[in-house]
Design a protein around this motif. Structure first.
Motif, PDB file in Angstrom:
ATOM      1  N   THR A  62       0.860  -1.181   0.000  1.00 36.56           N
ATOM      2  CA  THR A  62       0.000   0.000   0.000  1.00 36.56           C
ATOM      3  C   THR A  62       0.895   1.229   0.000  1.00 36.56           C
ATOM      4  N   ASP A  64       0.264   5.305  -0.092  1.00 34.44           N
ATOM      5  CA  ASP A  64      -0.666   6.432  -0.065  1.00 34.44           C
ATOM      6  C   ASP A  64      -2.067   5.986  -0.501  1.00 34.44           C
ATOM      7  N   SER A  65      -2.523   6.481  -1.639  1.00 31.26           N
ATOM      8  CA  SER A  65      -3.877   6.164  -2.096  1.00 31.26           C
ATOM      9  C   SER A  65      -3.898   5.060  -3.153  1.00 31.26           C
ATOM     10  N   TRP A  66      -2.819   4.281  -3.215  1.00 31.07           N
ATOM     11  CA  TRP A  66      -2.698   3.201  -4.198  1.00 31.07           C
ATOM     12  C   TRP A  66      -2.362   1.887  -3.516  1.00 31.07           C
ATOM     13  N   GLU A  80      -6.443   2.101  -7.481  1.00 29.24           N
ATOM     14  CA  GLU A  80      -6.734   3.143  -6.498  1.00 29.24           C
ATOM     15  C   GLU A  80      -7.341   2.510  -5.246  1.00 29.24           C
ATOM     16  N   LYS A  81      -6.808   2.885  -4.099  1.00 28.52           N
ATOM     17  CA  LYS A  81      -7.210   2.291  -2.820  1.00 28.52           C
ATOM     18  C   LYS A  81      -8.713   2.422  -2.548  1.00 28.52           C
ATOM     19  N   HIS A  82      -9.297   3.551  -2.910  1.00 36.44           N
ATOM     20  CA  HIS A  82     -10.717   3.780  -2.612  1.00 36.44           C
ATOM     21  C   HIS A  82     -11.638   2.843  -3.392  1.00 36.44           C
TER      22      HIS A  82
END
Length: 150
Positions: A62, A64-66, A80-82
């Motif tokens: 993981t 940041d947002s990835w 993308e993590k979201h």
């Protein structure tokens, strides 16, 4: 024993302990209607594939947002993590698998699923079977070797 000999033994001990403890494989699933898989952690990176909701992946890293993920064939991608959830799903690997009433191949078949059908992973029995729930609500057990994401 010399100081360097003691240090060398201490390093070997730490390596042995870290190798034997290992870490559990963590899985994630696509939570959005679809997700784009990239070759790097940026929306400006090359878009490789679009995958559907519930697709399970092994979480590798993981950032940041990835999240860097691995698919069942070993391919590595960034997503993308979201777009991911820790809610676990498994996909049938074989053309058709039986879902049993109990964690036993001799127990009655509750239903069958075709290859690439998503099943919610409820729990692992630790005996080679996984308790699953079909999207229609039916619950049963599948062999862990017949699904990906377990």
């Amino acid at each position: 024993m010399s100081h360097s000999g003691t240090t060398c033994l201490a390093v070997r001990f730490v390596l042995l302990v870290s190798m034997s403890t290992g870490h559990a494989v963590e899985y994630v699933s696509v939570s959005e209607s679809n997700a784009i898989l990239y070759d790097a952690p940026s929306i400006k990176a090359k878009k490789l594939f679009v995958v559907n909701r519930y697709m399970p992946f092994e979480q590798v890293v993981t950032l940041d947002s990835w999240v860097k993920v691995r698919d069942r064939s070993g391919g590595l991608y960034w997503v993308e993590k979201h777009r991911l959830s820790n809610k676990r799903y498994v996909f049938a690997l074989l053309p058709l698998i039986d879902v049993h009433a109990d964690a036993d191949s001799n127990s009655p078949r509750v239903f069958q699923v075709r290859q690439q059908v998503a099943l919610e992973r409820i729990e692992s029995t630790g005996t080679g079977w996984i308790k699953v729930r079909h999207l229609d609500g039916n619950v049963g057990y599948v062999r862990s070797t017949e699904v990906w994401g377990g």
